[in-house]
Motif scaffolding. Structure first.
Motif, PDB file in Angstrom:
ATOM      1  N   GLU A  17      -5.659   7.917   3.144  1.00 13.68           N
ATOM      2  CA  GLU A  17      -6.515   7.517   2.241  1.00 13.68           C
ATOM      3  C   GLU A  17      -5.938   7.743   0.916  1.00 13.68           C
ATOM      4  O   GLU A  17      -6.049   6.854   0.048  1.00 13.68           O
ATOM      5  CB  GLU A  17      -7.916   7.730   2.591  1.00 13.68           C
ATOM      6  N   ARG A  18      -5.567   9.096   0.707  1.00 14.88           N
ATOM      7  CA  ARG A  18      -5.329   9.568  -0.581  1.00 14.88           C
ATOM      8  C   ARG A  18      -3.827   8.856  -1.175  1.00 14.88           C
ATOM      9  O   ARG A  18      -3.984   8.461  -2.259  1.00 14.88           O
ATOM     10  CB  ARG A  18      -5.078  10.964  -0.672  1.00 14.88           C
ATOM     11  N   LEU A  19      -3.299   8.591  -0.276  1.00 17.94           N
ATOM     12  CA  LEU A  19      -2.031   7.782  -0.582  1.00 17.94           C
ATOM     13  C   LEU A  19      -2.098   6.430  -0.837  1.00 17.94           C
ATOM     14  O   LEU A  19      -1.427   5.940  -1.745  1.00 17.94           O
ATOM     15  CB  LEU A  19      -0.774   8.310   0.638  1.00 17.94           C
ATOM     16  N   GLY A  20      -3.098   5.988  -0.038  1.00 17.59           N
ATOM     17  CA  GLY A  20      -3.566   4.356  -0.598  1.00 17.59           C
ATOM     18  C   GLY A  20      -4.265   4.319  -1.782  1.00 17.59           C
ATOM     19  O   GLY A  20      -3.798   3.390  -2.524  1.00 17.59           O
ATOM     20  N   ARG A  21      -4.844   5.323  -2.294  1.00 11.63           N
ATOM     21  CA  ARG A  21      -5.458   5.213  -3.531  1.00 11.63           C
ATOM     22  C   ARG A  21      -4.344   5.666  -4.796  1.00 11.63           C
ATOM     23  O   ARG A  21      -4.242   4.764  -5.600  1.00 11.63           O
ATOM     24  CB  ARG A  21      -6.658   6.152  -3.705  1.00 11.63           C
ATOM     25  N   SER A  22      -3.594   6.687  -4.290  1.00  8.66           N
ATOM     26  CA  SER A  22      -2.745   7.153  -5.419  1.00  8.66           C
ATOM     27  C   SER A  22      -1.252   6.297  -5.545  1.00  8.66           C
ATOM     28  O   SER A  22      -0.817   6.169  -6.428  1.00  8.66           O
ATOM     29  CB  SER A  22      -2.437   8.368  -5.415  1.00  8.66           C
ATOM     30  N   ARG A  23      -1.164   5.720  -4.440  1.00  2.00           N
ATOM     31  CA  ARG A  23       0.400   5.061  -4.362  1.00  2.00           C
ATOM     32  C   ARG A  23       0.214   3.461  -3.900  1.00  2.00           C
ATOM     33  O   ARG A  23       1.028   2.809  -4.070  1.00  2.00           O
ATOM     34  CB  ARG A  23       1.361   5.496  -3.505  1.00  2.00           C
ATOM     35  N   GLY A  24      -0.879   3.276  -3.346  1.00  2.00           N
ATOM     36  CA  GLY A  24      -1.009   1.736  -2.932  1.00  2.00           C
ATOM     37  C   GLY A  24      -0.378   1.620  -1.649  1.00  2.00           C
ATOM     38  O   GLY A  24      -0.098   0.311  -1.450  1.00  2.00           O
ATOM     39  N   TRP A  25      -0.305   2.532  -0.898  1.00  2.00           N
ATOM     40  CA  TRP A  25       0.393   2.454   0.513  1.00  2.00           C
ATOM     41  C   TRP A  25      -0.521   2.040   1.701  1.00  2.00           C
ATOM     42  O   TRP A  25      -1.568   2.955   1.835  1.00  2.00           O
ATOM     43  CB  TRP A  25       1.203   3.679   0.857  1.00  2.00           C
ATOM     44  N   PRO A  26      -0.367   0.916   2.332  1.00  2.00           N
ATOM     45  CA  PRO A  26      -1.191   0.636   3.352  1.00  2.00           C
ATOM     46  C   PRO A  26      -1.280   1.492   4.438  1.00  2.00           C
ATOM     47  O   PRO A  26      -0.263   2.517   4.793  1.00  2.00           O
ATOM     48  CB  PRO A  26      -1.209  -0.916   3.867  1.00  2.00           C
ATOM     49  N   ALA A  69       6.057  -1.971  18.324  1.00  2.00           N
ATOM     50  CA  ALA A  69       6.494  -3.355  17.868  1.00  2.00           C
ATOM     51  C   ALA A  69       5.575  -3.727  16.519  1.00  2.00           C
ATOM     52  O   ALA A  69       6.076  -4.313  15.840  1.00  2.00           O
ATOM     53  CB  ALA A  69       5.938  -4.172  19.028  1.00  2.00           C
ATOM     54  N   ALA A  70       4.326  -2.975  16.318  1.00  2.00           N
ATOM     55  CA  ALA A  70       3.653  -3.420  15.383  1.00  2.00           C
ATOM     56  C   ALA A  70       4.576  -2.799  13.909  1.00  2.00           C
ATOM     57  O   ALA A  70       4.463  -3.642  12.947  1.00  2.00           O
ATOM     58  CB  ALA A  70       2.163  -2.622  15.380  1.00  2.00           C
ATOM     59  N   ILE A  71       4.841  -1.602  14.113  1.00  2.00           N
ATOM     60  CA  ILE A  71       5.697  -1.035  13.051  1.00  2.00           C
ATOM     61  C   ILE A  71       6.909  -1.598  12.841  1.00  2.00           C
ATOM     62  O   ILE A  71       7.350  -2.083  11.721  1.00  2.00           O
ATOM     63  CB  ILE A  71       6.287   0.513  13.562  1.00  2.00           C
ATOM     64  N   ARG A  72       7.578  -2.234  13.703  1.00  2.00           N
ATOM     65  CA  ARG A  72       8.568  -3.246  13.414  1.00  2.00           C
ATOM     66  C   ARG A  72       8.558  -4.440  12.612  1.00  2.00           C
ATOM     67  O   ARG A  72       9.182  -4.980  11.822  1.00  2.00           O
ATOM     68  CB  ARG A  72       9.674  -3.482  14.830  1.00  2.00           C
ATOM     69  N   ALA A  73       7.109  -5.092  13.161  1.00  2.00           N
ATOM     70  CA  ALA A  73       6.788  -6.261  12.646  1.00  2.00           C
ATOM     71  C   ALA A  73       6.403  -5.939  11.179  1.00  2.00           C
ATOM     72  O   ALA A  73       6.680  -6.946  10.158  1.00  2.00           O
ATOM     73  CB  ALA A  73       5.671  -6.832  13.306  1.00  2.00           C
ATOM     74  N   LEU A  74       5.819  -4.982  10.712  1.00  2.00           N
ATOM     75  CA  LEU A  74       5.595  -4.606   9.479  1.00  2.00           C
ATOM     76  C   LEU A  74       6.698  -4.277   8.437  1.00  2.00           C
ATOM     77  O   LEU A  74       6.851  -4.636   7.367  1.00  2.00           O
ATOM     78  CB  LEU A  74       4.719  -3.397   9.339  1.00  2.00           C
ATOM     79  N   CYS A  75       7.724  -3.605   9.127  1.00  2.00           N
ATOM     80  CA  CYS A  75       8.766  -3.313   8.327  1.00  2.00           C
ATOM     81  C   CYS A  75       9.737  -4.686   8.004  1.00  2.00           C
ATOM     82  O   CYS A  75      10.490  -4.761   7.113  1.00  2.00           O
ATOM     83  CB  CYS A  75       9.632  -2.361   9.271  1.00  2.00           C
ATOM     84  N   GLU A  76       9.737  -5.381   9.151  1.00  2.01           N
ATOM     85  CA  GLU A  76      10.402  -6.700   8.972  1.00  2.01           C
ATOM     86  C   GLU A  76       9.794  -7.976   8.311  1.00  2.01           C
ATOM     87  O   GLU A  76      10.575  -8.636   7.503  1.00  2.01           O
ATOM     88  CB  GLU A  76      10.996  -7.039  10.415  1.00  2.01           C
ATOM     89  N   GLN A  77       8.548  -7.937   8.624  1.00  2.00           N
ATOM     90  CA  GLN A  77       7.954  -9.224   8.411  1.00  2.00           C
ATOM     91  C   GLN A  77       6.798  -9.049   7.099  1.00  2.00           C
ATOM     92  O   GLN A  77       6.390  -9.801   6.501  1.00  2.00           O
ATOM     93  CB  GLN A  77       7.265  -9.960   9.456  1.00  2.00           C
ATOM     94  N   GLY A  78       6.562  -7.713   7.111  1.00  2.00           N
ATOM     95  CA  GLY A  78       5.420  -7.358   6.145  1.00  2.00           C
ATOM     96  C   GLY A  78       3.953  -7.547   6.733  1.00  2.00           C
ATOM     97  O   GLY A  78       2.831  -7.279   5.682  1.00  2.00           O
ATOM     98  N   ARG A  79       3.505  -8.114   7.672  1.00  2.00           N
ATOM     99  CA  ARG A  79       2.325  -8.279   8.378  1.00  2.00           C
ATOM    100  C   ARG A  79       2.467  -8.303   9.893  1.00  2.00           C
ATOM    101  O   ARG A  79       3.631  -8.444  10.372  1.00  2.00           O
ATOM    102  CB  ARG A  79       1.524  -9.519   7.729  1.00  2.00           C
ATOM    103  N   THR A  80       1.237  -8.011  10.643  1.00  2.00           N
ATOM    104  CA  THR A  80       1.255  -8.254  11.835  1.00  2.00           C
ATOM    105  C   THR A  80      -0.168  -7.984  12.287  1.00  2.00           C
ATOM    106  O   THR A  80      -1.170  -7.861  11.492  1.00  2.00           O
ATOM    107  CB  THR A  80       2.032  -6.764  12.509  1.00  2.00           C
ATOM    108  N   GLY A 101       1.114  -6.610   1.907  1.00  2.00           N
ATOM    109  CA  GLY A 101       0.480  -7.172   0.417  1.00  2.00           C
ATOM    110  C   GLY A 101       1.697  -7.090  -0.708  1.00  2.00           C
ATOM    111  O   GLY A 101       1.763  -6.603  -1.721  1.00  2.00           O
ATOM    112  N   GLY A 102       3.038  -6.793  -0.179  1.00  2.00           N
ATOM    113  CA  GLY A 102       4.191  -6.532  -0.937  1.00  2.00           C
ATOM    114  C   GLY A 102       4.645  -5.056  -1.195  1.00  2.00           C
ATOM    115  O   GLY A 102       5.354  -4.847  -1.596  1.00  2.00           O
ATOM    116  N   ALA A 103       3.774  -4.331  -0.453  1.00  2.35           N
ATOM    117  CA  ALA A 103       3.859  -2.728  -0.505  1.00  2.35           C
ATOM    118  C   ALA A 103       5.368  -2.446   0.048  1.00  2.35           C
ATOM    119  O   ALA A 103       5.522  -2.916   1.254  1.00  2.35           O
ATOM    120  CB  ALA A 103       2.848  -1.869   0.077  1.00  2.35           C
ATOM    121  N   ARG A 104       6.237  -1.474  -0.584  1.00  2.00           N
ATOM    122  CA  ARG A 104       7.361  -1.262  -0.027  1.00  2.00           C
ATOM    123  C   ARG A 104       7.159  -0.160   1.200  1.00  2.00           C
ATOM    124  O   ARG A 104       8.258  -0.042   1.899  1.00  2.00           O
ATOM    125  CB  ARG A 104       8.375  -0.777  -1.004  1.00  2.00           C
ATOM    126  N   VAL A 105       6.308   0.560   1.025  1.00  2.00           N
ATOM    127  CA  VAL A 105       5.837   1.655   2.163  1.00  2.00           C
ATOM    128  C   VAL A 105       4.590   1.664   2.611  1.00  2.00           C
ATOM    129  O   VAL A 105       3.798   1.074   1.940  1.00  2.00           O
ATOM    130  CB  VAL A 105       6.146   2.900   1.142  1.00  2.00           C
TER     131      VAL A 105
END
Length: 207
Positions: A17-26, A69-80, A101-105
């Motif tokens: 949650e802290r990383l989501g607030r400070s860095r925008g990482w889902p 499989a969900a991790i792979r989809a997020l890394c390759e497609q950005g959503r799952t 949402g376009g986040a790289r991490v």
């Protein structure tokens, strides 16, 4: 992906949650990939006061392949699509879309997070892996307070499970280290991942 592994109650969700607030990482909640409690081949506790109950701290109670499989989809497609899971009811209650949402991490956190580290590293999906930890008694109190507040299981079961997890904490940390997780408190990991640790860190990422 940043993996946040560690004992139950150690502060993984709080750090995500802290990383989501400070860095925008889902955050991908890996605990939502638990199996339903009525599946007949779930692992069971063999001895002690909770003997015969489902062993929810055993990796066999969790869908590792679905999580990867969900991790792979997020890394390759950005959503799952990911499951929604009720720990109190011990079953999936639906699904929801997770979009980066376009986040790289993004962060992937859960008590079985160390189970995905080696597979994701081999596929080039892993940026860093941490095992979040603190003093076992602090973890025990925070875990029990959370579990009672959320009515995850009957109180006596939670107390007995919490005591067993306190005794097993070193083993959990050791297992995470064996697959390459860096041991740190939540504060230390946050400082390193946001570039605030003294001397910098190899895990510091662009926003």
């Amino acid at each position: 992906m940043i993996v946040l592994a560690g004992p139950s109650g150690s502060g993984k969700s709080r750090l995500a949650e802290r990383l989501g607030r400070s860095r925008g990482w889902p955050t991908l909640r890996l605990d939502d990939f638990y199996r339903d409690g009525d599946e007949p081949d779930l692992p069971r506790i063999a001895d002690g006061a909770n003997a015969g109950l489902v062993d929810w701290d055993h990796p066999g109670s969790w869908h590792c392949d679905d999580a990867v499989a969900a991790i792979r989809a997020l890394c390759e497609q950005g959503r799952t699509e990911v499951p929604e899971y009720s720990i109190a009811q011990s079953r999936r209650t639906g699904t929801q879309s997770l979009d980066l949402g376009g986040a790289r991490v993004f962060c992937a956190e859960g008590i079985f997070a160390d189970e995905v580290v080696e597979r994701c590293r081999a596929e080039g999906l892993l940026e860093a892996a941490y095992c979040i930890t603190q003093h076992p008694l602090v973890t025990f109190v925070r875990r029990l307070t959370r579990d009672l507040r959320e009515r995850r299981k009957p109180p006596l079961v939670l107390v007995r499970r919490g005591w067993a997890l306190l005794r097993a904490q070193r083993r959990v940390v050791r297992r995470a280290v064996q697959v390459g997780c860096r041991v740190a408190t939540g504060d230390r990991a946050h400082a390193e991942l946001t570039g605030r640790a003294g001397g910098g860190s190899s895990h510091v990422l662009a926003g």
